[in-house]
Every structure is written in structure tokens, then in C-alpha cells.
Write a protein that holds these residues in place. Sequence first.
Motif, PDB file in Angstrom:
ATOM      1  N   TRP A 115       0.834  -1.211   0.000  1.00  0.00           N
ATOM      2  CA  TRP A 115       0.000   0.000   0.000  1.00  0.00           C
ATOM      3  C   TRP A 115       0.861   1.250   0.000  1.00  0.00           C
ATOM      4  O   TRP A 115       0.567   2.218  -0.698  1.00  0.00           O
ATOM      5  CB  TRP A 115      -0.911  -0.007   1.227  1.00  0.00           C
ATOM      6  N   SER A 118       2.191   2.070  -3.414  1.00  0.00           N
ATOM      7  CA  SER A 118       1.152   2.602  -4.304  1.00  0.00           C
ATOM      8  C   SER A 118       0.717   3.997  -3.885  1.00  0.00           C
ATOM      9  O   SER A 118       0.453   4.852  -4.733  1.00  0.00           O
ATOM     10  CB  SER A 118      -0.052   1.652  -4.316  1.00  0.00           C
ATOM     11  N   ALA A 119       0.624   4.246  -2.573  1.00  0.00           N
ATOM     12  CA  ALA A 119       0.160   5.543  -2.089  1.00  0.00           C
ATOM     13  C   ALA A 119       1.120   6.670  -2.461  1.00  0.00           C
ATOM     14  O   ALA A 119       0.689   7.794  -2.777  1.00  0.00           O
ATOM     15  CB  ALA A 119      -0.028   5.486  -0.574  1.00  0.00           C
ATOM     16  N   SER A 122       0.445   7.674  -6.105  1.00  0.00           N
ATOM     17  CA  SER A 122      -0.940   7.919  -6.517  1.00  0.00           C
ATOM     18  C   SER A 122      -1.231   9.411  -6.561  1.00  0.00           C
ATOM     19  O   SER A 122      -0.660  10.202  -5.806  1.00  0.00           O
ATOM     20  CB  SER A 122      -1.910   7.229  -5.555  1.00  0.00           C
ATOM     21  N   ASP A 130      -6.025   8.307  -5.228  1.00  0.00           N
ATOM     22  CA  ASP A 130      -6.646   7.425  -6.219  1.00  0.00           C
ATOM     23  C   ASP A 130      -5.621   6.358  -6.604  1.00  0.00           C
ATOM     24  O   ASP A 130      -4.609   6.656  -7.239  1.00  0.00           O
ATOM     25  CB  ASP A 130      -7.069   8.228  -7.448  1.00  0.00           C
ATOM     26  N   TYR A 131      -5.905   5.118  -6.196  1.00  0.00           N
ATOM     27  CA  TYR A 131      -4.944   4.040  -6.418  1.00  0.00           C
ATOM     28  C   TYR A 131      -5.061   3.412  -7.810  1.00  0.00           C
ATOM     29  O   TYR A 131      -4.362   2.432  -8.103  1.00  0.00           O
ATOM     30  CB  TYR A 131      -5.130   2.953  -5.355  1.00  0.00           C
ATOM     31  N   LYS A 134      -5.790  -0.482  -8.102  1.00  0.00           N
ATOM     32  CA  LYS A 134      -4.855  -1.465  -7.555  1.00  0.00           C
ATOM     33  C   LYS A 134      -5.427  -2.097  -6.284  1.00  0.00           C
ATOM     34  O   LYS A 134      -6.123  -1.440  -5.508  1.00  0.00           O
ATOM     35  CB  LYS A 134      -3.516  -0.799  -7.250  1.00  0.00           C
ATOM     36  N   VAL A 136      -4.967  -2.774  -3.017  1.00  0.00           N
ATOM     37  CA  VAL A 136      -4.168  -2.415  -1.848  1.00  0.00           C
ATOM     38  C   VAL A 136      -5.118  -2.101  -0.699  1.00  0.00           C
ATOM     39  O   VAL A 136      -6.348  -2.088  -0.859  1.00  0.00           O
ATOM     40  CB  VAL A 136      -3.262  -1.195  -2.145  1.00  0.00           C
TER      41      VAL A 136
END
Length: 396
Positions: A115, A118-119, A122, A130-131, A134, A136
Amino acid sequence: MYTFVSFTVAELFEKVWQTPMIKLAHDIGVSDVAVAKACRKTGIPLPGRGHWAKPEKHRQRKPKPPQVEGKVRFQVLDRGTPPAKPGTDLNSTIVRRTIEAPYQLTEPHALVSRWLKSAKTSKLKDGHLDYGGKRVLNGMISSTLIERCAILFDALIKESEVEGYSWKINAEGKTIVTVNDEPMAVRLMERLDKHPIPPPPPPKRRPGAPWEPNFMSPRSPQFEWASTGELTFQIEARMDYGERKNWKDTKTAPLEKKLSSILAGLSSASVSIKVLREKEEARDREWAEDERRRFERARTTETQRRLRLSLVKHTERWERAERLRAFIKAVEDRLTITPLADQEMAQAWIDWAHKQANVLDPTQGNLALITTLDVELESWFSGPHYGQVEKGWWSE
């Protein structure tokens, strides 16, 4: 360790009007504020100020109880369960300790690492990260709370896995925690402030230039989102009435100091989800049984209606055949009095007329079709006919 004390709405109503609030709260093991809050949620009226200080004959008359079904549950400290002593079996007695999130993220959990990666890459959409679809952890936050959210997720996942909970991301991208074999969706969400963006000022007009309308100036309202730093841990599941599913940042206690309460709430929610599901399954079974009995009644009524229609139809055909035979007999009697010149033609007509009467007479055919009580209803038959009711011999 915490336990739960539950009352029905009617039971709590009677206790509130029989015992002073402070004494009742002490007997339950919670504060009087918690009891009053539970009463307001369920619509239970409370005695007015100074009610118990007045003589009994001058007290407010007890109102009618609310017409609400369900139970009110209070989470209280189980004082009858002592903490485990050194050297004893820890598996036999579990005492929930105070859990606080660390100040720094070290060796994050695999879900948290995924996470976090990805964070950080993003973009924002309506103020939240807004991922891009994905799979997560569900953290609806702004970019300013990435580090804090990672620490909270990491502490929750690690502490809950010690107690046997499991975490995963399902195919829909929801964060699922499984407690006591009950999966439930959870998320961390930040409250954002919404501020309107004022429109740009109109362009300045040159001195002496004629005024011209600006048709491009009207526009839809524009907004911007500002981070508040206030987090809420939410359980996204349908539970029994009164079960807690939200934990928020407060001025006196942030979420970092409520991790023990959250873990206890997850365990309580798993029980509540199971109770609610069992209630709904029992209600569905009851509804299905009622529907089966209704269908059987409708099927019996429709079968009886069709059997009666068949009986009337055969009776009318038989009556018409008998009328024809009576008419043929009258013709034969008349021919004996005034015979025709061509007797063969008259006899041929009589034979033909008798055959037509026999064709119309149901008793001359297959009697099994008349005397059967079997009626085959259509496959789409589901109940009574909602059109105009047919009137027959048995109609009132």
C-alpha cells in the motif's frame, strides 16, 4: 477483559423508570452518559431532572414504552476474570492489553509495504488518493497522512494477527478482516473540508471600448479539498442494532490510542454479524414457509375452481344432449301420426340427429376424463388470479 451486557428495549425502559440513572449505570458497569446515549438512540424517554428527589406521588407518570424491537448492548470490563499469573497457561486466559501505535514504521507488514508503495505514486481525486484500481489496503486519505496511515495499518494488522485475525484484499479491492470465520470490510478514511473556488475576476475593459457580453463567464461551481488530519476507522458491514462500527480521532484521544478498542470491536462485530445473519436466515425460512403455505392454498383453490368449471361444462353439454334427444323423440312421435312420403329420408335424419346428440353427451365418451380429480396447472402459476373474479354456481 471486556464482556457484553445486553437488554431488550423493553427491559431497559423498565429499568430506567425503576432505578435512578447513576445506580443503574453502576449496576451495569458503565457510565450514566453511556446509558442515556443508548436510551436516546432507541427512543426510550428518560425521567426529568429531579425525578427521583420528589415524593412518589409527585413524580412524572411513566410513559408508554417505545415500539422498537432489538437489543441494547453495553461493553463492560469483566471484573470476574483475573489477569494471568506468571507461569500460568496464557492460552487459557486472554487479557487484552493496551496497544499503542509506534512513532516510526519499522519492518512493515507485506500489505502495508504494497500500500505504501502505491500511495506514494498515486494522484489525488476529490481530495483522496486514487490508487487506480490497484488491490491495496483501503485508505481514503490525502497525501499528508500517508506515513501516519501506514503506521496505523501496520500496528492493527500485526496485533490482530497475533490474536488469530487475518487480512486480505478481495477481488473488488476491499480490505477484508476475518475474525472468528466472519469476513468484514474495513477502511481508514480522512475527513476533508470542502471549499468553493471563487471564479476569476472579469477582464478589465479598455477606456472607451464598447461593452460586450462575455458568454464564457458562466461555469459550474468549482471546489477544492483541504486535509483535516482527522481519521476514522470504519467497519463496512451490516451488524445487529447498536453495534459500534466507527472509531474517530478526538481531541483527547487519537486513533493511535484506540487500537485495543478497535480490536475488541472487530471481535464484537464478528459476533453481531453472525447473529444478524442467523436472524435473517430464520426470517427467510419463515417467509419461505409462509409462501409455501400460501401457494398450496392458492393451488388448492385454483384446482377446486377448475374442477367446478369442468363439472358445469359437462353438465351443460349433457343437458343440451338431453334436449336434443327430447326433440328427436318428439319428431319421431309426430312421424307416427303424420308419416312422410319418404320414410327412409326421415329415418336417416333421425339416425344422424341421435349421433349428434351422442357427440355432445359427455357420458357417451371416456368417463375417466369426467370423473378424474387431477388438475394440471401451468408451470407459471404462482397464485390467485388478480383479474375480474369469474361468477359461477357457487359464487356468493
